[in-house]
Design an enzyme around this catalytic site. Structure first.
Site, PDB file in Angstrom:
ATOM      1  N   GLU A   7      71.546 -29.170  95.814  1.00 31.33           N
ATOM      2  CA  GLU A   7      70.788 -30.039  96.720  1.00 31.33           C
ATOM      3  C   GLU A   7      70.858 -31.515  96.370  1.00 31.33           C
ATOM      4  OE1 GLU A   7      68.312 -26.216  96.456  1.00 31.33           O
ATOM      5  OE2 GLU A   7      69.521 -27.437  95.143  1.00 31.33           O
ATOM      6  N   ASP A  80      68.581 -24.016  95.216  1.00 29.62           N
ATOM      7  CA  ASP A  80      67.396 -23.492  94.519  1.00 29.62           C
ATOM      8  C   ASP A  80      67.161 -22.010  94.792  1.00 29.62           C
ATOM      9  OD1 ASP A  80      66.908 -25.932  93.393  1.00 29.62           O
ATOM     10  OD2 ASP A  80      65.393 -26.548  94.833  1.00 29.62           O
ATOM     11  N   ASP A  82      64.985 -19.950  95.942  1.00 31.14           N
ATOM     12  CA  ASP A  82      63.859 -19.523  96.760  1.00 31.14           C
ATOM     13  C   ASP A  82      64.295 -19.485  98.214  1.00 31.14           C
ATOM     14  OD1 ASP A  82      64.069 -22.180  97.393  1.00 31.14           O
ATOM     15  OD2 ASP A  82      62.049 -22.743  96.794  1.00 31.14           O
ATOM     16  N   GLU A  84      63.807 -21.567 100.759  1.00 27.91           N
ATOM     17  CA  GLU A  84      64.407 -22.805 101.251  1.00 27.91           C
ATOM     18  C   GLU A  84      65.802 -23.011 100.681  1.00 27.91           C
ATOM     19  OE1 GLU A  84      63.216 -25.004 103.635  1.00 27.91           O
ATOM     20  OE2 GLU A  84      61.806 -23.364 103.933  1.00 27.91           O
ATOM     21  N   TYR A 293      62.215 -23.463  87.212  1.00 23.27           N
ATOM     22  CA  TYR A 293      61.996 -23.772  88.627  1.00 23.27           C
ATOM     23  C   TYR A 293      60.513 -23.850  88.939  1.00 23.27           C
ATOM     24  CZ  TYR A 293      62.907 -23.919  93.607  1.00 23.27           C
ATOM     25  OH  TYR A 293      62.971 -24.314  94.920  1.00 23.27           O
ATOM     26  N   ARG A 295      58.803 -23.861  91.942  1.00 19.02           N
ATOM     27  CA  ARG A 295      58.188 -23.211  93.106  1.00 19.02           C
ATOM     28  C   ARG A 295      58.124 -21.723  92.831  1.00 19.02           C
ATOM     29  NH1 ARG A 295      61.315 -27.296  95.646  1.00 19.02           N
ATOM     30  NH2 ARG A 295      59.965 -28.832  96.659  1.00 19.02           N
ATOM     31  N   HIS A 340      60.035 -15.027  90.428  1.00 20.59           N
ATOM     32  CA  HIS A 340      60.418 -16.100  89.506  1.00 20.59           C
ATOM     33  C   HIS A 340      59.522 -16.086  88.279  1.00 20.59           C
ATOM     34  CE1 HIS A 340      62.022 -18.562  93.140  1.00 20.59           C
ATOM     35  NE2 HIS A 340      62.847 -17.609  92.771  1.00 20.59           N
TER      36      HIS A 340
END
Length: 865
Positions: A7, A80, A82, A84, A293, A295, A340
């Site tokens: 990203e 990432d 997740d 998103e 991470y 989130r 996670h």
């Protein structure tokens, strides 16, 4: 060559260090496309098909990715780990497929931490894109789009002043509005307490009255000063003896490592960070490889991380601070974020990372993670009961002592509203002792309403109710602020008028969709999609089947019908019963008309039914509180001493203003926000209406220097030049010397109105990669950062007051990566036409031969009558 997509450029730079020369790492700079913000981007009649549109500002990144992808033998999507992140990878893959630039081999890799071990291990264990996560993303995106683009038009037409509504943000707003209503409806109750300051063995302590007139005393039993004085007298006259001493051992266990939600809460409590600021800093710490991470709903840590934490604890303290066995935590969340790990440091021996806000947040994460694996704290709570000789009056003293600090030596979790009544350490006492009484106090108290939400307590409440997901809390809160539905004062949320009205509208006409249990249930259904246990179109179909007809039904109502319904629905709030039993809707001005809710061009308000004879009005959000009868209509302030014209204070579209005279000839002036309302009166009104003020003649030009208030605030003007003033008071007080200096500074720095002196708002420090000094500046189009070579504007999502050095550096790096700004192409001037060649003079024509005269005709016959 193998192409890796992540990203951000910071993440790309970190990962590129760990991979060989065969790898090329490029950043997508977040999402590369989205649903176009227009009606029809999601088609419910075609299986909720979605039309995607590339972001125009990502053209350069997409071209670079496409060009490299055409040369690559393998595409590795490493966004990432997740929902998103999965969506970004899917979008990249789909765009490349349409451009026919997709390599034959496409892999998806994820890692919970950006370390060499985690990255290389992920590269060795690739997988395919997770279709369930992608479906969950599409479901949420389509659902939010359908709610926004279906409900918002209803609001615009039926609720003046409303901007928009969102699926989750409206429910979060409802929490804040309901708390506001609780506070306004709260009626404080008076109560008293009696305490005695005592001493035993030279050590003072405090004891509280708990037995009065032979009965156990409750918190609210002394409700008048008279009762309190009687109780105080009894304590003053009593000789107290220790009856019982009870000591209880207590054990406090450490909290688990941070999740997204608990990190946001604790950073708000201890560091004063907003949720969005916390997530920005955490994102950068993650991309720099400092933490895992950020989130996540998970509270568990990897086995190797637990071992590293235990070793770090033993090195920092001693073996007694390390429990016999590792602590294992389990998430209470129904659907922990894709399993996670909790948020933790990647290296427990690294005490500090970065500086400023980065260092503070990293320190918080490190201490919380280490504390989660430390020994429990052992405490001892002591309660001493004392009675006077009659046995009719009793006192109690509480104390607490830490026998072994355990994890408290490193970290103690904050609280939103800390009320600790355990007291400190008590002196050693035995049964039969008679501590000396030093003084007795009777204190008046009032019960307090529930506190307004802070960011920490709001996030906690949303998580408890299952509203939204922790990764979305920051954006939800930011949206409420940006749309001015709420304001924040002293870190507490206040519901604005527009937010209260929107909530009332939704509760009346869309009550199901702002119900907490319905919203939480819908979140659970969407989580079922990400787990592969539900089909996303079926969930959307069930929602749309009821939601669409409801919006059509409300849209068919006349605005007057909507206002009448809201008047009835909000009646108890707008017109609460009065203590004297009189009609709460009776107009306080004319004492004849009835008050009712009305819809105006710029929002709702309360007005008298006798309009226009009676022009009483008040704001909607004023409710039925203490000032409910205040008239928000024109307020006569007095008469101008020079012209004898009437001066009136009014409220218009753009806020309060003063007016002198009437009709088209009237002079008006807005009331600046920096004038306290309690200070504003005729004197201020006369001063504002007298503007512009001539400070004097400029010594160099002899032209007048004027001080005035414009659209962008107070300023000076002279000869077409201007300079900013600091406040309204300065408009009336600044002298010629100061005015000339300000104008000179503005001219020197290329000023203009509002620019003033071009000095940095803040010097952030040296760029961590180039060593250039980074400054925060105030530019013509808003704040920006510069390293002397590259200027980067601050996105609207970034608060300049909370901007960090690393954030500024990343903005500059991203701007530099885009290359120099393209200059506008100058219009090509059409080449001058060559003058037309002069024509040769035409040859003279020979005179034509003279014609012979024609024969005379006979005269025509006249028409018959």
């Amino acid at each position: 060559m193998q192409l890796v997509i992540v990203e951000s450029p910071a993440k790309a730079k970190t990962i590129e260090k760990y991979l060989g020369s065969d790898f090329k790492v490029l950043a997508s700079y977040g999402h590369i496309r989205d649903l176009p913000p227009k009606d029809g981007s999601v088609d419910p009649d075609d299986g909720f098909a979605m039309t995607w549109q590339n972001y125009t500002d990502k053209t350069k990144q997409l071209k670079a990715i496409t060009d490299e992808s055409k040369k690559a033998t393998r595409l590795i999507l490493a966004t990432d780990p997740d929902r998103e992140g999965e969506a970004i990878s899917w979008h990249v893959q789909e765009v490349l497929r349409k451009k026919k630039a997709l390599p034959e081999k496409v892999d998806r890799v994820t890692f919970n931490a950006i370390t060499k071990a985690a990255v290389t291990d992920a590269m060795a264990h690739p997988r395919e894109l997770d279709e369930d996560l992608i479906d969950a993303y599409r479901a949420r995106r389509a659902l939010d789009y359908l709610v926004g683009f279906t409900l918002s038009p209803v609001l615009w037409r039926k609720l003046p002043g409303a901007k928009s509504a969102g699926r989750v943000q409206s429910v979060s707003l409802k929490l804040i509005v309901e708390r506001e209503r609780e506070i306004e409806a709260f009626k404080p109750q008076e109560y008293w307490s009696v305490t005695a300051q005592m001493e035993q063995g030279g050590q003072p302590f405090e004891a509280r009255l708990t037995v009065h007139q032979g009965k156990k005393l409750g918190k609210m039993d002394l409700v008048t000063e008279e009762q309190a004085m009687i109780a105080k007298k009894a304590v003053e006259n009593g000789l107290f003896t220790v009856e019982t001493i009870e000591t209880k051992p207590l054990t406090r266990n450490p909290p688990p490592p941070f999740t997204t939600s608990t990190l946001q809460q604790e950073a708000a409590r201890k560091l004063g960070y907003s949720a969005s600021h916390t997530m920005r800093i955490a994102q950068q710490l993650y991309e720099d490889g400092a933490i895992t991470y950020m989130r996540t709903d998970g509270v568990q840590m990897d086995g190797s991380a637990i071992s590293a934490a235990r070793k770090a604890i033993a090195d920092r303290y001693d073996a007694s601070y390390v429990p016999d066995s590792p602590r294992i935590y389990k998430s209470k969340a129904k659907n922990a974020q894709e399993a996670h790990e909790a948020i933790r440091p990647t290296n427990f021996t690294q005490r500090t990372v970065g500086s400023g806000d980065h260092a503070k947040l990293y320190d918080l994460i490190l201490k919380r993670a280490m504390a989660s694996q430390m020994a429990s704290a052992r405490l001892e709570r002591t309660t001493v009961e004392m009675l006077d000789g009659s046995g009719q009056t009793g006192l109690r003293a509480n104390g607490q002592v830490v026998k072994f600090p355990g994890f408290l030596a490193l970290y103690e979790e904050g609280r939103d509203d800390d009320k600790n009544e355990d007291g400190g350490l008590l002196p050693a006492m035995s049964k039969g002792d008679s501590p000396a009484k030093q003084s007795v106090d009777a204190s008046q108290h009032f019960t307090q309403p529930p506190p307004r939400y802070s960011e920490a307590s709001l996030v906690k409440k949303m998580e408890e109710l299952g509203i939204g997901r922790p990764s979305t809390y920051a954006s939800i809160i930011k949206t409420l602020k940006d749309r001015a539905y709420v304001r924040v004062e002293k870190n507490r949320f206040f519901a604005e008028e527009s937010g209260r009205l929107l909530t009332g509208f939704l509760e009346r006409f869309f009550d199901r969709y702002v119900a907490y249990d319905y919203t939480a249930g819908l979140e659970d259904e969407l989580d079922e999609v990400s787990g592969g246990r539900a089909q996303w179109q079926e969930i959307l179909e069930a929602f749309w089947h009821d939601f669409k007809p409801k919006t059509v039904e409300v849209m068919e109502k006349m605005p007057s019908e909507v206002t009448a319904e809201l008047d009835k629905f909000l009646g108890d709030y707008l017109f609460p019963e009065k203590e004297d039993g009189s009609d709460p809707r009776l107009c306080p001005r004319c004492n004849e008309g009835k008050l009712a809710l009305r819809g105006g061009r710029f929002g709702a308000f309360v007005a008298c039914s006798n309009y226009p004879e009676c022009k009483f009005t008040r704001r909607f959000a004023q409710g039925g509180g203490a000032n409910a009868d205040e008239d928000e209509g024109p307020q006569e302030l007095g008469v101008d001493p020079d012209s004898d014209e009437k001066i009136t204070k009014k409220v218009g579209r753009f806020g309060p203003y003063v007016e002198k005279g009437e009709g088209k000839e009237a002079k008006r002036s807005s009331i600046p926000k920096d004038i306290p309302p309690e200070d504003f009166g005729l004197e201020w009104a006369v001063k504002l209406l007298s503007l512009p003020r001539e400070v004097g003649k400029h010594p160099e030009t002899s032209e007048p220097v004027m001080a005035q208030i414009g659209r962008y605030g107070p300023y000076l003007s002279h000869n077409g030049k201007s300079a900013r003033l600091e406040n309204t008071q300065e408009v009336f007080e600044i002298g010629m010397n100061a005015a000339v200096a300000k104008l000179a500074d503005a001219a020197k720095n290329g000023g203009g109105r509002g620019r003033g002196k071009m000095e940095p708002l803040k010097i952030l420090g040296k760029h961590p990669r180039t060593e250039s000094e980074i400054k925060l500046m105030d530019g013509r189009y808003g704040p920006y950062v510069t390293d002397g070579t590259t200027n980067a504007s601050l996105p609207k999502t970034v608060d300049k007051d909370q901007l960090t050095l690393e954030e500024a550096a990343q903005l500059i790096d991203a701007r530099a990566a885009k290359g120099p700004a393209k200059k506008r192409a100058k219009k090509k001037t059409a080449p001058k036409k060559k003058p037309a060649a002069k024509k040769k003079p035409a040859a003279k024509k020979k005179p034509a031969a003279k014609k012979k005269p024609a024969a005379k005709k006979a005269p025509a016959k006249a028409d018959p009558e």
